[in-house]
Design an enzyme around this catalytic site. Structure first.
Site, short mmCIF file in Angstrom:
data_model
loop_
_atom_site.label_atom_id
_atom_site.label_comp_id
_atom_site.label_asym_id
_atom_site.label_seq_id
_atom_site.Cartn_x
_atom_site.Cartn_y
_atom_site.Cartn_z
N HIS A 182 -27.05 -2.21 5.80
CA HIS A 182 -27.33 -2.18 7.23
C HIS A 182 -28.67 -2.99 7.60
CE1 HIS A 182 -24.73 1.78 7.65
NE2 HIS A 182 -24.17 1.08 8.44
N CYS A 276 -31.88 6.47 7.40
CA CYS A 276 -30.29 6.71 7.53
C CYS A 276 -30.03 8.34 7.68
CB CYS A 276 -29.97 6.21 6.08
SG CYS A 276 -30.05 4.53 5.77
#
Length: 287
Positions: A182, A276
């Site tokens: 990501h 996260c």
């Protein structure tokens, strides 16, 4: 009512660095590397994850946030979802709206339903991004600018859709090398002027653009692997970071940040760190 209009009774966030007041998390009760879906998991596939250690580290993480006056909501863990600890990906808060993401990988599809159940219970409205592959780890917000990583988890169709919904804001597509999961694994905004980044993840065009916007704190290859960019800002220049990322922490401290070191190295074996593991619902802008 505009998307970025504030209400005291609903979600609100317009940055990655304002004071964090309410966040959604999930214990790593069933965390395991079942299907390898990122580079970090490849390294730790044979070693596996020590669940009790991961749970202890996560509890310390939660308690630290609460000690800093952050309300923490824990979604129920389900053994069907080994990646559920990474709540950032199932949704994201932009302005007064919580967007519920559509997960790209089969092993994670369905996690977002636990978020929707909580939102319905709390009578918080949300926007369901059905049909668009997009995950919260690719969304970085900085006031009127929203950076969206073009990745294996977030496609251009989703970015175009979000641009249409957020037409009054600048949506910036940020391509990066596909080996990184990501955008927040290689880029993270710390303040209106500073950001962490890993230069090898980007082409020259993206590097040149980011350099025009921020004083960039460079993360080494070794500390990118231990997710040095994936810190969590909780406001007032306080940042949660791993003790092992000494160079990142030193750079932050030299710029006046209070670095709160917490060991969650068991959790990062699955490819995610502090950012996260947290889905901010409310971030309070400074008065």
């Amino acid at each position: 009512m505009g998307l970025f209009t504030k209400s005291k009774k609903t979600a609100f966030a317009t940055s990655e660095y304002d004071r964090l007041e309410l966040v959604i998390m999930c214990q790593p009760q069933y965390m395991t590397i079942r299907d390898v879906i990122n580079e970090t998991q490849k390294k730790f596939k044979n070693e596996g994850i020590h669940i009790m250690k991961a749970l202890e580290q996560h509890e310390h993480f939660v308690n630290t946030l609460r000690a800093h006056h952050v309300d923490v909501v824990l979604l129920p863990a389900n053994e069907q979802f080994p990646e559920q600890v990474f709540t950032r990906d199932i949704g994201f808060t932009l302005g007064q709206t919580i967007f519920v993401a559509e997960m790209a990988h089969d092993i994670r599809q369905g996690e977002e339903n636990f978020l929707k159940d909580w939102l319905k219970k709390e009578k918080i409205s949300y926007y369901n991004l059905i049909g668009d592959k997009i995950e919260g780890g690719d969304i970085i917000i900085d006031r009127d600018t929203i950076y969206i990583g073009l990745s294996n988890r977030t496609n251009q169709k989703a970015i175009d859709h979000l641009q249409h919904l957020l037409s009054q804001f600048k949506v910036v597509t940020v391509p990066f090398h596909e080996k990184y999961l990501h955008l927040d694994c290689v880029f993270n905004v710390l303040s209106p002027k500073e950001a962490l980044f890993y230069p090898d993840a980007f082409n020259k065009k993206e590097l040149d653009f980011l350099e025009t916007r921020y004083d960039l704190l460079e993360v080494t290859k070794e500390e990118q692997f231990t997710l040095g960019t994936n810190v969590l800002s909780i406001g007032d220049k306080k940042v949660l970071s791993l003790p092992v990322n000494q160079q990142v922490n030193k750079q932050l401290q030299e710029r006046g940040y209070e670095v709160i070191e917490i060991d969650i190295t068991e959790i990062i074996k699955s490819g995610g760190s502090f950012r996260c593991c947290t889905l901010p619902v409310i971030r309070e802008e400074p008065k």
